[in-house]
Write an enzyme that holds these catalytic residues in place. Structure first.
Site, PDB file in Angstrom:
ATOM      1  N   HIS A 343     -48.907  -4.739  -5.649  1.00 43.56           N
ATOM      2  CA  HIS A 343     -49.517  -3.875  -6.748  1.00 43.56           C
ATOM      3  C   HIS A 343     -51.064  -4.398  -6.656  1.00 43.56           C
ATOM      4  CE1 HIS A 343     -45.322  -2.764  -7.949  1.00 43.56           C
ATOM      5  NE2 HIS A 343     -46.147  -1.682  -8.141  1.00 43.56           N
ATOM      6  N   TRP A 345     -55.209  -3.755  -4.989  1.00 49.36           N
ATOM      7  CA  TRP A 345     -56.348  -2.780  -4.795  1.00 49.36           C
ATOM      8  C   TRP A 345     -55.943  -1.863  -3.987  1.00 49.36           C
ATOM      9  CZ3 TRP A 345     -59.932   0.489  -6.105  1.00 49.36           C
ATOM     10  CH2 TRP A 345     -60.807   1.051  -5.231  1.00 49.36           C
ATOM     11  N   ASP A 386     -52.555   1.005 -11.760  1.00 51.41           N
ATOM     12  CA  ASP A 386     -51.649  -0.166 -11.924  1.00 51.41           C
ATOM     13  C   ASP A 386     -52.878  -1.387 -12.024  1.00 51.41           C
ATOM     14  OD1 ASP A 386     -49.050   0.293 -11.250  1.00 51.41           O
ATOM     15  OD2 ASP A 386     -49.380   0.262  -9.192  1.00 51.41           O
TER      16      ASP A 386
END
Length: 594
Positions: A343, A345, A386
């Site tokens: 989770h 970039w 996210d």
């Protein structure tokens, strides 16, 4: 004192006993007692004798009887007040936990009125609906909602008046479907509003009087007094909850401030210079392919390509987004992701890339299925969906009682609501307000769509709307843009599963690295993690095969049924499943571990 015959039979005689000091109006005496005489001989022969005897007897004892009744009532009221004070003390002792307070309110209400069951609803200020997360003292898996003004509870909220129903099945507002579903038989109902200092905040509903045929006037008095204490307690609990949320929000802000730094000006200038001089070349035809692997791109190039996505889809031109603000927005979002195995970039960029592919290849705007504003909101949601992910799921946040859970657990989708909150913070940053050109209505719609799409990345939400998603057809897309966008958002979030095998296998390793880390944390807390998060029990090929069969392929099947152009994704999914099956067989049931 007057004894008056009101009815007679051969062996029965009824008298009313009136007292001249008790007046119901200026012309009539108030009835104090009803007396019945039963004998074995015909009453009518001695009617005058009985009438005289009754008058003489009650001349002497009526005062004593009335005094006894008054003392009994005074004692009852005093006991009721003492009970209510004890109840108030117990309720106010639980204002720190709204859930416990709700359960306590229902227990106290049942005990005071001697009811068999109780339900408690609070008004959702955003929708006006009545909402209950606790039924008969127990938390329910899914909250119960009642439309504004509907049913008995809705009627009480609408009128603000207590409702005492002696025969539930004969009342027009009663809905017997719940009884048929649960097997419970509702005989009578006492429903009353709960108010704060100014407004109705909820309603309590008691069912089935235990030691009587129905709820009486005393029960109504108790309910009315009890509702005042409930309102005070719930109001204090809500205030306490708001204070806790404010503290948790402050703590999170401090964490975010320490963890994330502002974008260095030299980085901004360097990348902006490269963009102006087209230093990085992009083959858009290859980039727009569903099979393209964005994970192969480095972090700096991914910023260039994210910028190009906005430019190529004409979003910069359409909404007059300053290029320097868009670049700062992208850089700040990139810094908003922690260095998690999965989770991070890179995942956000991959999700955004697949969203670009969908809009580019399916020509959704050109076909009038969605608007340019939907596209802008969709790209922002993909990039931010996210933000500040900690590598643990919603279940862990609740079990560990984290700051996120304290802030969002009552609303559900804990992580997703935090991602949305961080997205709003970045969009409100003065240096990267990319939505500044929108008017008030456009801005509100854009933020609403961003919020709905980020929340759609919670698979629990996906399964809640799955039946509706399956109703989508090429012919009804224009009437359901948000449903379609939610489906697309889930597909984007799962897009690593439709990439070639090397990428899919590599991503699975990253995912299970996070899973196993969470499992280790749960073991430290004394909690047994699910098998998929237990590095000693998890079999990755088996788990991936199941994930593909239950989540990935059904979701992309819906997309392919609507847009046949995406059927290629199903072929890749099937190929990857075969590779997982081969890997499982090759290991001879010795499971792949991280």
């Amino acid at each position: 004192m007057i004894a008056k015959i009101i009815s007679q039979d051969q062996n029965i005689l009824f008298f009313t006993i009136n007292h001249p000091t008790i007046k119901c109006d200026s012309n009539a005496n108030q009835v104090a007692l009803l007396v019945c005489i039963v004998t074995e001989e015909e009453i009518i022969k001695k009617r005058e004798i009985y009438e005289k005897s009754i008058s003489e007897v009650f001349t002497y004892i009526l005062g004593h009887l009335l005094t006894s009744f008054e003392l009994f009532e005074e004692k009852r009221v005093r006991g009721q007040c003492q009970n209510l004070l004890q109840v108030a003390r117990r309720l106010l002792g639980k204002v720190g936990d709204l859930g416990k307070l709700m359960r306590s309110v229902m227990t106290e209400a049942k005990d005071l009125a001697k009811a068999e069951r109780c339900s408690l609803f609070l008004i959702d200020k955003s929708t006006g609906e009545l909402v209950s997360k606790v039924f008969d003292g127990d938390e329910v898996s899914e909250e119960l909602r009642i439309e504004n003004g509907r049913g008995i509870a809705g009627h009480v909220v609408k009128t603000g008046k207590l409702l005492n129903i002696r025969n539930a099945y004969q009342h027009p507002l009663f809905y017997k479907g719940v009884d048929e579903l649960t097997g419970f038989k509702t005989r009578n109902i006492l429903c009353f509003p709960i108010c704060d200092e100014e407004n109705i905040i909820g309603v309590a509903q008691l069912c089935n009087k235990i030691d009587g045929f129905h709820f009486d006037k005393c029960d109504e008095e108790i309910a009315t007094a009890f509702s005042i204490y409930c309102g005070i307690s719930i109001m204090h609990a809500l205030v306490h909850e708001h204070v806790q949320k404010a503290e948790a929000r402050h703590k999170l802000s401090q964490e975010l401030l320490l963890h994330h730094m502002k974008v260095p000006e030299e980085d901004m200038k360097s990348i902006y210079h490269d963009l102006q001089n087209s230093r990085i070349k992009i083959n858009l035809e290859e980039f727009a392919s569903f099979q393209y692997c964005p994970r192969d791109i480095d972090k700096i190039s991914s910023i260039h390509m994210s910028f190009e996505i906005f430019s190529n889809l004409l979003i910069i031109e359409k909404y007059k987004i300053p290029k320097d603000k868009l670049l700062r927005f992208l850089l700040l979002v990139q810094k908003g992701y922690r260095d998690m195995p999965y989770h991070n970039w890179t995942h956000a960029f991959s999700v955004t890339h697949f969203g670009f592919c969908l809009f580019k290849n399916l020509k959704l705007i050109e076909r009038g299925i969605v608007t340019e504003l939907h596209l802008l909101a969709f790209l922002v949601a993909c990039l931010c969906h996210d933000l500040d992910h900690r590598g643990t799921n919603n279940s862990y946040q609740k079990q560990s009682r984290s700051s996120l859970a304290k802030l969002y657990s009552s609303e559900g989708s804990v992580n997703e609501r935090h991602h949305l909150s961080q997205a709003i913070c970045i969009l409100n940053d003065a240096s990267c307000k990319i939505l500044d050109s929108l008017d008030n209505d456009q801005f509100k719609e854009c933020i609403d769509v961003i919020g709905e799409l980020i929340l759609a990345t919670d698979l629990a939400q996906h399964f809640r709307i799955l039946a509706n998603l399956r109703q989508l057809t090429p012919g009804n897309l224009k009437g359901n843009p948000m449903l379609l966008l939610s489906l697309m958002m889930t597909c984007c979030d799962l897009s690593d599963q439709i990439k070639p095998w090397p990428t899919t296998q590599f991503v699975a390793e990253l995912v299970y690295e996070e899973f196993f880390h969470q499992g280790d944390l749960e073991k430290e807390m004394g909690i047994s993690p699910p098998d998929m998060m237990d590095r000693q029990k998890a079999c990755i090929p088996e788990l991936q095969i199941e994930f593909i069969a239950t989540v990935v392929r059904p979701t992309f099947e819906i997309l392919a049924n609507i847009f046949p152009e995406t059927a290629i994704c199903l072929n890749t999914i099937d190929d990857n499943r075969q590779n997982w099956e081969k890997l499982k067989d090759h290991q001879s049931h010795v499971c792949l571990k991280a």
